[in-house]
Design a protein around this motif. Structure first.
Motif, PDB file in Angstrom:
ATOM      1  N   SER A 203       4.404   3.377  -3.335  1.00 44.78           N
ATOM      2  CA  SER A 203       3.217   2.608  -3.669  1.00 44.78           C
ATOM      3  C   SER A 203       3.659   1.156  -3.835  1.00 44.78           C
ATOM      4  O   SER A 203       4.395   0.837  -4.774  1.00 44.78           O
ATOM      5  CB  SER A 203       2.592   3.140  -4.964  1.00 44.78           C
ATOM      6  OG  SER A 203       1.484   2.346  -5.319  1.00 44.78           O
TER       7      SER A 203
ATOM      8  N   GLY B   7       0.822  -1.201   0.000  1.00 46.87           N
ATOM      9  CA  GLY B   7       0.000   0.000   0.000  1.00 46.87           C
ATOM     10  C   GLY B   7       0.855   1.250   0.000  1.00 46.87           C
ATOM     11  O   GLY B   7       2.021   1.231  -0.360  1.00 46.87           O
ATOM     12  N   PRO B   8       0.295   2.386   0.435  1.00 49.45           N
ATOM     13  CA  PRO B   8       1.060   3.634   0.444  1.00 49.45           C
ATOM     14  C   PRO B   8       1.949   3.761   1.682  1.00 49.45           C
ATOM     15  O   PRO B   8       1.607   3.294   2.763  1.00 49.45           O
ATOM     16  CB  PRO B   8      -0.023   4.716   0.447  1.00 49.45           C
ATOM     17  CG  PRO B   8      -1.218   4.059   1.060  1.00 49.45           C
ATOM     18  CD  PRO B   8      -1.132   2.600   0.723  1.00 49.45           C
TER      19      PRO B   8
ATOM     20  N   THR C 225       2.866  -3.106  -3.933  1.00 45.75           N
ATOM     21  CA  THR C 225       1.917  -4.166  -4.249  1.00 45.75           C
ATOM     22  C   THR C 225       2.578  -5.511  -3.986  1.00 45.75           C
ATOM     23  O   THR C 225       3.735  -5.726  -4.370  1.00 45.75           O
ATOM     24  CB  THR C 225       1.507  -4.103  -5.739  1.00 45.75           C
ATOM     25  OG1 THR C 225       0.975  -2.816  -6.023  1.00 45.75           O
ATOM     26  CG2 THR C 225       0.478  -5.168  -6.062  1.00 45.75           C
TER      27      THR C 225
ATOM     28  N   LYS D 270       4.001   4.916   7.612  1.00 44.98           N
ATOM     29  CA  LYS D 270       2.771   4.645   6.876  1.00 44.98           C
ATOM     30  C   LYS D 270       1.906   5.897   6.748  1.00 44.98           C
ATOM     31  O   LYS D 270       1.087   5.992   5.852  1.00 44.98           O
ATOM     32  CB  LYS D 270       1.968   3.528   7.570  1.00 44.98           C
ATOM     33  CG  LYS D 270       2.679   2.186   7.622  1.00 44.98           C
ATOM     34  CD  LYS D 270       3.096   1.699   6.234  1.00 44.98           C
ATOM     35  CE  LYS D 270       1.915   1.311   5.360  1.00 44.98           C
ATOM     36  NZ  LYS D 270       2.341   0.818   4.025  1.00 44.98           N
TER      37      LYS D 270
END
Length: 197
Positions: free
Chosen positions: A74, A51-52, A76, A189
């Motif tokens: 970013s 995620g970010p 994945t 995060k």
């Protein structure tokens, strides 16, 4: 001339000095590395960077020139691997690094990284190796500085999980074992943890 180009040129200048000193001095990287830690003891990159994510840090070249930067990530998870885009923001513009990392055996990472150079193009992928360390991860590779030229440099990332949920990353940049630059970065995060607006 942009500050990013100045940093890249100063790394090149430091490299010239390093070449002159290479026959006179040898520089180590501290004590011998310890065997890989277990996943429970280390930092799971594929979990933290899914995620970010965000970072804030600075790079110091040849001990006299410091530049601040931020980055947005970013990530994945795909087929047991982490595919991660790291978009740096420097005072003179943005630069991309594209990571592909996976844990190939307990405690060991392998993968590649591609880095955007001063021409705006991504470099060919270079091999990255890594291992879990107590409370963190160490990554090593011979690659290129973001926004830099085609000089191949050695990068060592020492990432350490912090009690507040952030991750501290100390990066050393060298050539032929001679230190050229360092970078201290904090990953989080949430941007609020880094005081980024």
């Amino acid at each position: 001339m942009s500050r990013r180009m100045i940093v890249a040129r100063r790394i090149g200048g430091a490299l010239t000095g390093a070449l002159l000193l290479a026959g006179l001095a040898a520089c180590g990287d501290g004590p011998a590395d310890v065997p890989p830690a277990s996943v429970a003891d280390g930092l799971a990159l594929e979990e933290f960077f899914a995620g970010p994510s965000h970072s804030k840090g600075s790079v110091t070249t040849a001990l006299f020139f410091t530049e601040d930067f931020t980055a947005n990530f970013s990530g994945t998870r795909q087929d047991g691997r982490l595919l991660l885009d790291e978009q740096f923001s420097f005072p003179d513009g943005d630069r991309l690094q594209r990571w592909d990392l996976g844990m190939t055996s307990p405690g060991l990472y392998t993968g590649t990284v591609r880095t955007e150079g001063d021409d705006g193009e991504l470099s060919p992928p270079v091999a990255v190796s890594g291992r879990l360390a107590p409370n963190g991860v160490v990554l090593d590779y011979d690659g290129y500085a973001p926004g830099g030229g085609d000089t191949l440099l050695h990068f060592r990332h020492r990432m350490t999980r912090q009690s507040d949920g952030t991750v501290a990353n100390h990066v050393s940049v060298s050539k032929f074992g001679i230190p050229l630059a360092t970078s201290d970065v904090v990953f989080a995060k949430d941007k609020a943890a880094l005081d980024i607006h």
